[in-house]
Design an enzyme around this catalytic site. Structure first.
Site, PDB file in Angstrom:
ATOM      1  N   HIS A   1       0.852  -1.187   0.000  1.00  0.00           N
ATOM      2  CA  HIS A   1       0.000   0.000   0.000  1.00  0.00           C
ATOM      3  C   HIS A   1       0.890   1.239   0.000  1.00  0.00           C
ATOM      4  O   HIS A   1       2.119   1.109   0.130  1.00  0.00           O
ATOM      5  CB  HIS A   1      -0.934   0.018   1.224  1.00  0.00           C
ATOM      6  CG  HIS A   1      -0.251  -0.202   2.529  1.00  0.00           C
ATOM      7  ND1 HIS A   1       0.666   0.676   3.057  1.00  0.00           N
ATOM      8  CD2 HIS A   1      -0.330  -1.232   3.411  1.00  0.00           C
ATOM      9  CE1 HIS A   1       1.100   0.212   4.204  1.00  0.00           C
ATOM     10  NE2 HIS A   1       0.529  -0.948   4.453  1.00  0.00           N
TER      11      HIS A   1
HETATM   12  P1  TYD Z   1      -1.279  -2.461   8.097  1.00  0.00           P
HETATM   13  O1  TYD Z   1      -0.602  -1.134   8.100  1.00  0.00           O
HETATM   14  O2  TYD Z   1      -2.278  -2.725   7.009  1.00  0.00           O
HETATM   15  O3  TYD Z   1      -0.192  -3.642   8.059  1.00  0.00           O
HETATM   16  P2  TYD Z   1       0.911  -3.959   6.949  1.00  0.00           P
HETATM   17  O4  TYD Z   1       0.969  -2.792   6.035  1.00  0.00           O
HETATM   18  O5  TYD Z   1       2.152  -4.200   7.701  1.00  0.00           O
HETATM   19  O6  TYD Z   1       0.494  -5.194   6.241  1.00  0.00           O
HETATM   20  O7  TYD Z   1      -1.940  -2.681   9.531  1.00  0.00           O
HETATM   21  C1  TYD Z   1      -2.512  -3.906   9.915  1.00  0.00           C
HETATM   22  C2  TYD Z   1      -3.604  -3.622  10.940  1.00  0.00           C
HETATM   23  O8  TYD Z   1      -3.056  -2.999  12.094  1.00  0.00           O
HETATM   24  C3  TYD Z   1      -4.686  -2.706  10.415  1.00  0.00           C
HETATM   25  O9  TYD Z   1      -5.931  -3.193  10.880  1.00  0.00           O
HETATM   26  C4  TYD Z   1      -4.414  -1.375  11.072  1.00  0.00           C
HETATM   27  C5  TYD Z   1      -3.694  -1.756  12.346  1.00  0.00           C
HETATM   28  N1  TYD Z   1      -2.675  -0.762  12.750  1.00  0.00           N
HETATM   29  C6  TYD Z   1      -2.928   0.073  13.816  1.00  0.00           C
HETATM   30  O10 TYD Z   1      -3.988   0.004  14.461  1.00  0.00           O
HETATM   31  N2  TYD Z   1      -1.971   0.991  14.177  1.00  0.00           N
HETATM   32  C7  TYD Z   1      -0.810   1.100  13.496  1.00  0.00           C
HETATM   33  O11 TYD Z   1       0.044   1.957  13.840  1.00  0.00           O
HETATM   34  C8  TYD Z   1      -0.582   0.240  12.371  1.00  0.00           C
HETATM   35  C9  TYD Z   1       0.678   0.343  11.569  1.00  0.00           C
HETATM   36  C10 TYD Z   1      -1.537  -0.670  12.024  1.00  0.00           C
END
Ligand code: TYD
Length: 138
Positions: free
Chosen positions: A55
């Site tokens: 993303h």
């Molecule tokens: P996401 O950023 O989509 O993970 P990655 O990019 O590493 O695959 O985040 C995964 C989940 O965690 C999503 O539901 C949002 C949550 N999250 C938070 O609540 N706080 C944060 O600081 C981050 C980075 C994610």
């Protein structure tokens, strides 16, 4: 959208205090990274073959450090893709906003530290690659 992102991303070499008792590395806001740190999170226990990310962020800038183990970060600015391998805890990869990024090829027991310029906001995510590329190239 700001299109001048590619020139900015890249590896930042952090200070390394070599000591026979064990080495030490540090990061100071304003000195070693080009943003104010509003949030820190880390990614760990990644099963073999899994990836994270895939993303972009509208506003968030990040510095990603492999505190332990190794992984690859694939950055795409909407035109070009570049892969960085992180495997030393004294290197960080600066990822500007509006950069598509995927983290993959995690080694066993790897630990990815991510410093961010924003607090968590789900509205900041761009999760559709087509929307990302068309917005960045418009
Ligand atoms: P996401 O950023 O989509 O993970 P990655 O990019 O590493 O695959 O985040 C995964 C989940 O965690 C999503 O539901 C949002 C949550 N999250 C938070 O609540 N706080 C944060 O600081 C981050 C980075 C994610």
């Amino acid at each position: 959208m700001n299109k001048s992102i590619k020139a900015n991303c890249g590896i930042i070499e952090l200070p390394k205090i070599i000591d026979e008792r064990g080495n030490l590395t540090f990061i100071e806001e304003g000195n070693h990274i080009p943003f104010e740190i509003k949030r820190t999170y880390w990614i760990y226990d990644v099963p073999g073959g899994e990836f994270r990310g895939s993303h972009a962020f509208k506003e968030t800038e990040e510095l990603i450090v492999a505190l332990s183990g190794s992984f690859d970060i694939v950055l795409n600015d909407g035109k070009e893709e570049k892969k960085y391998t992180l495997n030393r805890s004294y290197y960080g990869l600066y990822v500007p906003k509006l950069t598509w990024r995927k983290i993959e090829n995690f080694s066993t027991n790897s630990l990815a530290l991510v410093l961010c310029s924003t607090k968590f906001n789900k509205e900041d995510y761009v999760r559709d690659f087509k929307i990302f590329t068309s917005a960045i190239n418009e």
